[in-house]
Design a protein around this motif. Structure first.
Motif, PDB file in Angstrom:
ATOM      1  N   GLU A  19     -13.705  15.182  35.942  1.00 16.23           N
ATOM      2  CA  GLU A  19     -12.869  16.392  35.958  1.00 16.23           C
ATOM      3  C   GLU A  19     -13.464  17.495  36.818  1.00 16.23           C
ATOM      4  O   GLU A  19     -12.745  18.225  37.513  1.00 16.23           O
ATOM      5  CB  GLU A  19     -12.680  16.901  34.525  1.00 16.23           C
ATOM      6  CG  GLU A  19     -11.753  18.101  34.423  1.00 16.23           C
ATOM      7  CD  GLU A  19     -11.544  18.543  32.982  1.00 16.23           C
ATOM      8  OE1 GLU A  19     -10.681  19.417  32.761  1.00 16.23           O
ATOM      9  OE2 GLU A  19     -12.233  18.011  32.086  1.00 16.23           O
ATOM     10  N   PRO A  27     -12.262  10.208  32.989  1.00 16.25           N
ATOM     11  CA  PRO A  27     -11.664  11.484  33.408  1.00 16.25           C
ATOM     12  C   PRO A  27     -12.482  12.689  32.979  1.00 16.25           C
ATOM     13  O   PRO A  27     -12.439  13.725  33.642  1.00 16.25           O
ATOM     14  CB  PRO A  27     -10.288  11.465  32.725  1.00 16.25           C
ATOM     15  CG  PRO A  27     -10.433  10.528  31.590  1.00 16.25           C
ATOM     16  CD  PRO A  27     -11.416   9.501  32.021  1.00 16.25           C
ATOM     17  N   ASP A  28     -13.239  12.569  31.884  1.00 19.63           N
ATOM     18  CA  ASP A  28     -14.050  13.701  31.420  1.00 19.63           C
ATOM     19  C   ASP A  28     -15.189  13.982  32.398  1.00 19.63           C
ATOM     20  O   ASP A  28     -15.467  15.147  32.712  1.00 19.63           O
ATOM     21  CB  ASP A  28     -14.614  13.410  30.022  1.00 19.63           C
ATOM     22  CG  ASP A  28     -13.523  13.332  28.965  1.00 19.63           C
ATOM     23  OD1 ASP A  28     -12.432  13.906  29.205  1.00 19.63           O
ATOM     24  OD2 ASP A  28     -13.746  12.696  27.923  1.00 19.63           O
TER      25      ASP A  28
END
Length: 366
Positions: free
Chosen positions: A53, A49-50
């Motif tokens: 994003e 997710p980082d």
């Protein structure tokens, strides 16, 4: 992140049947520790997710498409190329997809990036790229270590491969998938033969043993008061190597490295004869060898080798390494030696398997 993925897969449900069906065979999980945007393996689609994003939904969808296509091709679940790092396997898989599927939002390696030909299989690219990687290198291209992480969870999983094959067989419409890629995916559902199992099984089926009595090993029932026994392997094997012009020196080197495996299986002596339209002299190998002189390089005819084997019944088994492009030989009625055909690719397997199986086993070295 899961909400973004859910919206993408909802669209797939309506228009991309193979992608949606393959996606449903896996669960989705977040992994912030990996150095790639997304990866598959062990029944999981992992997303960082980082890293994801700040990318658009269209780019996220394209990255998910690529990973689901890997599932359909079964790169994470069928046999992994021997001696290849996770980096080489990931880049090999990328070359197959980059060569067959047009991408708009992400850059993926293609065969020409490594000066390699198009339309080759995953194992071919992985092995070639492995030789190009600097010693100790863990990643190449994209994020640091991203490709090494990409294939970190890839391992042979026959159950998952069978599950994906069932999905492929049930697909009614292939959506935006290009025809060449669809053909490759469908072809992958056919029973793939692991040449290591075939060769090991072939070796076991022809293995001859000589029982010798010895007092160095106690009898299981009466101890050292009675002589025990040991067995010496005495199998004689003949291998015909197609050295015609259509077989590259790289192919021959790879095959000779496979021949060396038989010494690990307990075979003590192997006779090898190269052939094109004629037989060369028989070479007797007593140990693994890497320095092989190649002869021939003309056309191909199997009949001289088959006739040679028929005239030498002392051989317990015969193998033929070839691309298969030659007239089908006639098997003499006097020939009783078990035969195994070994091909270079699944394309060649598809072309020649039907007639080769009439005379012996058939497998592919990838």
């Amino acid at each position: 992140m899961k909400e973004r993925i859910a919206k993408i897969t909802e669209r797939w449900f309506l228009s991309e049947e193979p992608l949606f069906s393959a996606y449903c065979t896996h669960r989705v999980a977040e992994n912030r520790d990996m150095a790639c945007y997304a990866r598959v393996g062990k029944g999981v689609i992992e997303v960082n997710p980082d890293l994801c994003e700040d990318i658009s939904d269209k780019e996220l969808e394209e990255r998910l498409r690529v990973e689901v296509i890997r599932i359909l091709l079964k790169h994470p679940y069928e046999r992994q190329p021997d001696g290849c790092s996770t980096t080489a396997r990931a880049l090999g898989s990328n070359c197959v997809i980059g060569d067959s599927y047009r991408l708009h939002k992400i850059k993926m390696e293609e065969p020409h990036d490594f000066e390699l030909p198009s339309n080759q299989h995953f194992e071919y690219y992985a092995r070639r790229i492995q030789k190009m990687l600097p010693k100790g290198q863990q990643g190449q291209g994209g994020e640091p270590d991203g490709n090494a992480d990409l294939a970190a969870n890839w391992q042979q999983d026959e159950l998952m491969a069978a599950t994906v094959n069932e999905v492929i067989r049930n697909v009614k419409a292939w959506g935006s998938m290009p025809g060449h890629l669809v053909e490759e995916i469908i072809a992958s559902t056919k029973a793939r033969v692991d040449y290591r199992k075939i060769l090991a099984g072939f070796r076991a089926s022809i293995l001859s043993e000589k029982r010798k009595l010895t007092r160095m090993r106690p009898n299981r029932r009466f101890g050292f008061d009675a002589m025990g026994s040991r067995y010496d392997f005495s199998t004689r094997m003949i291998i015909g190597v197609d050295s015609s012009g259509s077989i590259s020196k790289e192919d021959l080197r790879n095959f000779y490295s496979t021949i060396n495996r038989f010494f690990k299986y307990g075979i003590k002596q192997i006779d090898v004869v190269q052939f094109d339209t004629q037989l060369s002299e028989v070479q007797t190998l007593l140990k693994a060898s890497e320095n092989i002189k190649v002869t021939g390089r003309g056309g191909t005819c199997f009949q001289p080798f088959i006739d040679f084997v028929a005239k030498h019944p002392e051989y317990d088994g015969a193998l033929i390494y070839t691309d298969g492009y030659a007239p089908q030989p006639k098997i003499p009625a006097t020939m009783h030696t078990p035969l195994c055909w070994i091909l270079r690719s699944e394309k060649e397997l598809k072309s020649h398997e039907s007639w080769m199986r009439q005379s012996g086993r058939v497998c592919v070295i990838l």
